[in-house]
Design an enzyme around this catalytic site. Structure first.
Site, PDB file in Angstrom:
ATOM      1  N   ASN A 228      90.247 133.882  67.527  1.00 35.99           N
ATOM      2  CA  ASN A 228      91.084 133.638  68.712  1.00 35.99           C
ATOM      3  C   ASN A 228      91.038 132.148  68.989  1.00 35.99           C
ATOM      4  OD1 ASN A 228      91.343 136.353  68.975  1.00 35.99           O
ATOM      5  ND2 ASN A 228      90.236 136.524  70.914  1.00 35.99           N
ATOM      6  N   GLY A 229      92.157 131.575  69.385  1.00 36.25           N
ATOM      7  CA  GLY A 229      92.186 130.142  69.686  1.00 36.25           C
ATOM      8  C   GLY A 229      93.157 129.440  68.761  1.00 36.25           C
TER       9      GLY A 229
ATOM     10  N   GLU B   2     109.054 139.181  84.543  1.00 33.64           N
ATOM     11  CA  GLU B   2     108.128 139.459  83.442  1.00 33.64           C
ATOM     12  C   GLU B   2     108.150 140.919  82.995  1.00 33.64           C
ATOM     13  OE1 GLU B   2     104.002 138.523  84.224  1.00 33.64           O
ATOM     14  OE2 GLU B   2     104.190 139.139  86.302  1.00 33.64           O
TER      15      GLU B   2
ATOM     16  N   ARG C 198      95.827 143.357  76.440  1.00 28.07           N
ATOM     17  CA  ARG C 198      95.915 141.895  76.451  1.00 28.07           C
ATOM     18  C   ARG C 198      97.251 141.399  75.900  1.00 28.07           C
ATOM     19  NH1 ARG C 198      90.462 139.439  76.345  1.00 28.07           N
ATOM     20  NH2 ARG C 198      91.320 137.700  75.200  1.00 28.07           N
TER      21      ARG C 198
ATOM     22  N   GLU D 168     106.420 134.694  93.733  1.00 24.96           N
ATOM     23  CA  GLU D 168     105.671 135.727  93.021  1.00 24.96           C
ATOM     24  C   GLU D 168     106.557 136.962  92.779  1.00 24.96           C
ATOM     25  OE1 GLU D 168     103.239 136.201  91.270  1.00 24.96           O
ATOM     26  OE2 GLU D 168     102.610 138.276  91.430  1.00 24.96           O
TER      27      GLU D 168
ATOM     28  N   LYS E 113     107.318 138.575  89.125  1.00 24.36           N
ATOM     29  CA  LYS E 113     107.044 139.988  88.781  1.00 24.36           C
ATOM     30  C   LYS E 113     108.276 140.631  88.174  1.00 24.36           C
ATOM     31  CE  LYS E 113     103.743 140.175  88.710  1.00 24.36           C
ATOM     32  NZ  LYS E 113     102.590 139.351  89.000  1.00 24.36           N
TER      33      LYS E 113
ATOM     34  N   HIS F  48     120.820 123.607  98.200  1.00 32.07           N
ATOM     35  CA  HIS F  48     120.757 122.336  97.481  1.00 32.07           C
ATOM     36  C   HIS F  48     121.061 122.515  96.004  1.00 32.07           C
ATOM     37  CE1 HIS F  48     119.270 120.196 100.985  1.00 32.07           C
ATOM     38  NE2 HIS F  48     118.535 121.275 101.241  1.00 32.07           N
TER      39      HIS F  48
ATOM     40  N   TRP G 211      98.183 137.860  68.742  1.00 31.13           N
ATOM     41  CA  TRP G 211      99.344 137.424  69.520  1.00 31.13           C
ATOM     42  C   TRP G 211      99.789 136.126  68.865  1.00 31.13           C
ATOM     43  CZ3 TRP G 211     100.677 133.248  72.715  1.00 31.13           C
ATOM     44  CH2 TRP G 211     101.752 133.464  73.591  1.00 31.13           C
TER      45      TRP G 211
ATOM     46  N   LYS H 137      97.709 139.071  78.466  1.00 27.45           N
ATOM     47  CA  LYS H 137      96.999 139.196  79.738  1.00 27.45           C
ATOM     48  C   LYS H 137      96.192 137.950  80.045  1.00 27.45           C
ATOM     49  CE  LYS H 137      95.561 141.259  83.423  1.00 27.45           C
ATOM     50  NZ  LYS H 137      96.499 141.140  84.555  1.00 27.45           N
TER      51      LYS H 137
ATOM     52  N   CYS I 161      94.963 137.250  71.870  1.00 25.39           N
ATOM     53  CA  CYS I 161      94.372 137.992  70.761  1.00 25.39           C
ATOM     54  C   CYS I 161      93.069 138.656  71.198  1.00 25.39           C
ATOM     55  CB  CYS I 161      94.051 137.040  69.622  1.00 25.39           C
ATOM     56  SG  CYS I 161      95.429 136.020  69.143  1.00 25.39           S
TER      57      CYS I 161
HETATM   58  C1  F6R Z   1     101.670 137.210  85.896  1.00 23.52           C
HETATM   59  C2  F6R Z   1     100.380 136.884  85.345  1.00 23.52           C
HETATM   60  C3  F6R Z   1     100.140 135.499  84.874  1.00 23.52           C
HETATM   61  C4  F6R Z   1      98.704 135.076  85.243  1.00 23.52           C
HETATM   62  C5  F6R Z   1      98.388 133.711  84.630  1.00 23.52           C
HETATM   63  C6  F6R Z   1      97.014 133.214  85.026  1.00 23.52           C
HETATM   64  O1  F6R Z   1     101.722 138.532  86.339  1.00 23.52           O
HETATM   65  O2  F6R Z   1      99.524 137.725  85.261  1.00 23.52           O
HETATM   66  O3  F6R Z   1     101.063 134.610  85.386  1.00 23.52           O
HETATM   67  O4  F6R Z   1      98.579 135.045  86.624  1.00 23.52           O
HETATM   68  O5  F6R Z   1      98.458 133.797  83.235  1.00 23.52           O
HETATM   69  O6  F6R Z   1      96.035 134.106  84.642  1.00 23.52           O
HETATM   70  P1  F6R Z   1      94.593 134.095  85.285  1.00 23.52           P
HETATM   71  O7  F6R Z   1      94.718 134.472  86.703  1.00 23.52           O
HETATM   72  O8  F6R Z   1      93.816 135.078  84.478  1.00 23.52           O
HETATM   73  O9  F6R Z   1      94.069 132.689  85.125  1.00 23.52           O
END
Ligand code: F6R
Length: 613
Positions: free
Chosen positions: A105-106, A493, A27, A486, A490, A509, A79, A608, A2
């Site tokens: 927020n929270g 998501e 975000r 990773e 990517k 396995h 959110w 985000k 949020c």
């Molecule tokens: C994936 C992504 C998330 C963040 C995760 C941690 O592309 O962005 O998996 O890496 O939410 O976020 P930070 O690095 O801000 O603690």
């Protein structure tokens, strides 16, 4: 997650709030709303969907709003956590006497018991959210003193909050407070702008104050008073934000994600700048602040992080063990405090977080400090909570990352951990000669990334070919194993394709049972130790009819015999390989998602910065 914006000052209130909300769109959110005080009334509009929906409604419901002299206002992008993303659950919330309005927020963990008590007292609730109780509680406790009512209400809340509150009885002030969810105050000339992160206010002022947990700030247009919940005045320093607002624009790219992928040569240069030392071979990482004795004594490292930052940590684990000879463990930050980790003497906990606000990583920092570890933050966002609470650390200097899918933060995290490992290695067994060689290789990384970016069109062609698949596997070994994880993250998501990353040896396995002609395998078969074994794994996949896309080292043409498609990675050392390789996988995911017409910068259900557990 949020986003919060608030404004009191000379600018047109609604436009300023809407601009702030637009800056926070990255975000991730599902509804938006705004509340303003006009003389002694609160006016409120909220809508599900995008900020543009909200703006359309404002134009209809408050015609000529640009010229109306509102006193102040708050706004929010939500959110959903408690309650579906519909109008009634969007913020701001207001009590049933229409006297106090709140954006939050929270998560308020005890909202249900507070709500029951308030209902018994006659309050009528209109949403399913936890946040609405805050407005009702303040109203219930109000006896003429706004600050006292807010402080008394906050004392009853369990959980986390970043809040901004306005009242029809006090049209000259906004009260903001935080516990576990960030609030930044931008201090202008005769104006105050509030944001849940600096992007909301950077185009108005560079002078900011970060609130600490339990702070309550009373903001008037030319005055700010900060107290704690016990009404004791506290002093918070004013910081200066030095990033350029233009860096938060798309600059001609279709998406922030693409822009950020292409920015990597520059962001990596910024992460390296001034930090390599060609006299000693030991990088200068001022922010770490540890004395040489602590470096020499360092015997264990625990990296705590979530998501992409966790995968960067897995690459870091290889660096710390290979170069510095220090036993390293990578911990899921979400589990760290619950599993009661054993922290040996001379352990350093490194919290890796782009945003510096991830709730679980922050909790890991607090637990690690409690257990007496040396704690260092590896954050991108300057002044973020993790950066401040860790006390020491290294900033990524990647610049603002707006696309929800992390790209340039990952590569900078990896590069910084490589430099940290080099530094710790030089305090242990690594020779000066080796230190200088590695430093030289680090300076070459931006060029290697540029090489990969030049092949964007070829990667796009391959991505288009596979864009219709429903499932995919990524496999890797050694330094490229975390890159496989990773790469899969990517793809899933942003393109919503189900993708799994595995150690290549693990495929046999269990997961190999799933392979068939509709499931491609992306095999990281660069010319590094373990390549021959990966080629064996590729054969196993081909035998099950899976198409194989391989990454391979430029010039290693043998790979074309084994794979259906090849993405070429410039030649570099084993430990540098993760960086150009991940850039290729970022491009691959981007082009798959683009081909599918997905919402690349704001994928569904994602935020985000994940500021709740
Ligand atoms: C994936 C992504 C998330 C963040 C995760 C941690 O592309 O962005 O998996 O890496 O939410 O976020 P930070 O690095 O801000 O603690």
């Amino acid at each position: 997650m949020c986003g919060i914006v608030g404004y009191i000052g000379k600018r047109p209130i609604v436009n300023t709030l809407l601009n702030g909300l637009k800056r926070l769109e990255y975000r991730g959110y599902d509804s938006a709303g705004i509340a303003v005080v006009e003389d002694d009334n609160i006016k409120l509009i909220k809508k599900p969907g995008k900020v543009s929906n909200l703006q359309n409604s404002i134009e209809i419901e408050w015609p000529g709003y640009e010229n109306i002299e509102f006193n102040l206002g708050i706004a929010h992008t939500r959110w959903a956590t408690h309650g579906t993303p519909v109008e009634k659950n969007a913020h701001p919330h207001i009590d049933d006497k229409q006297s106090f309005s709140v954006v939050h927020n929270g998560i308020i963990e005890n909202y249900s018991s507070i709500k029951k008590q308030l209902i018994k007292k006659g309050h009528k609730f209109s949403s399913d959210t936890d946040s609405e109780v805050i407005a009702h509680l303040i109203s219930e406790l109000y006896e003429g003193d706004f600050v006292k009512a807010v402080a008394a209400a906050l004392k009853q809340l369990h959980g986390t909050y970043g809040v901004a509150v306005i009242s029809k009885y006090h049209n000259d002030r906004i009260i903001v407070a935080r516990k576990g969810s960030p609030i930044v105050i931008g201090v202008g000339n005769d104006e105050m702008i509030i944001g849940s992160d600096v992007s909301a206010l950077i185009s108005y002022t560079r002078k900011v104050i970060y609130l600490n947990d339990n702070d309550i700030a009373i903001l008037k247009k030319n005055d700010i008073e900060i107290i704690d919940v016990e009404n004791i005045p506290v002093t918070r320093e004013t910081a200066h934000i030095d990033w350029d607002p233009a860096s938060a624009e798309k600059s001609g790219y279709d998406h922030f994600m693409l822009k950020e992928i292409f920015e990597q040569p520059e962001s990596i240069k910024n992460a390296i700048r001034g930090r390599l030392n060609f006299e000693t071979g030991s990088p200068i990482l001022q922010g770490l602040g540890f004395v040489p004795k602590e470096m020499v004594e360092l015997s264990n490292i625990v990296i705590a992080a979530c998501g992409t930052s966790f995968y960067a940590g897995l690459v870091g684990e290889y660096y710390f063990e290979d170069l510095a000879n220090i036993t390293t463990e990578v911990a899921q930050a979400a589990e760290f405090r619950y599993r009661n980790p054993i922290i040996q003497p001379h352990t350093m906990v490194i919290a890796v977080s782009q945003s510096g606000e991830t709730a679980d990583t922050l909790a890991a920092v607090r637990e690690a400090k409690q257990k007496g570890a040396l704690v260092a933050g590896l954050c991108n966002t300057v002044g973020s909570t993790i950066a401040r609470e860790a006390g020491v650390g290294v900033y990524l200097h990647a610049g603002p990352e707006i696309g929800v899918a992390s790209t340039k933060a990952f590569t900078c995290q990896v590069v910084i951990m490589l430099m940290m490992a080099l530094k710790f290695g030089r305090s242990h067994r690594l020779s000066r000669q080796k230190g200088l060689e590695i430093s030289k290789e680090i300076t070459e990384i931006p060029k290697l990334v540029e090489e990969v970016l030049k092949s964007a069109q070829e990667i796009e062609k391959i991505a288009k070919k596979y864009a219709s698949v429903k499932n995919a596997f990524y496999i890797g070994r050694g330094y490229l194993y975390p890159v496989a994880l990773e790469g899969a993250l990517k793809l899933k998501e942003i393109s919503y394709i189900h993708a799994e990353g595995y150690h290549a040896a693990e495929l046999k396995h269990g997961p190999i049972a799933l392979l068939e002609e509709r499931i491609p395998v992306i095999a990281l078969a660069n010319d590094v130790p373990g390549k021959d074994k990966i080629i064996g794994n590729i054969q196993e996949c081909k035998a099950r009819k899976s198409p194989v896309i391989a990454t391979a080292t430029a010039g290693d043409n043998e790979i074309e015999e084994h794979a259906d498609d090849v993405i070429w990675i410039p030649k570099c050392s084993n430990f540098i390989n993760p960086i150009p390789t991940v850039v290729a996988l970022q491009l691959f995911s981007y082009y798959v998602a683009k081909e599918k017409g997905c919402s690349i910068d704001q994928p569904r259900n994602l935020a985000k910065s994940v500021t709740v557990e």
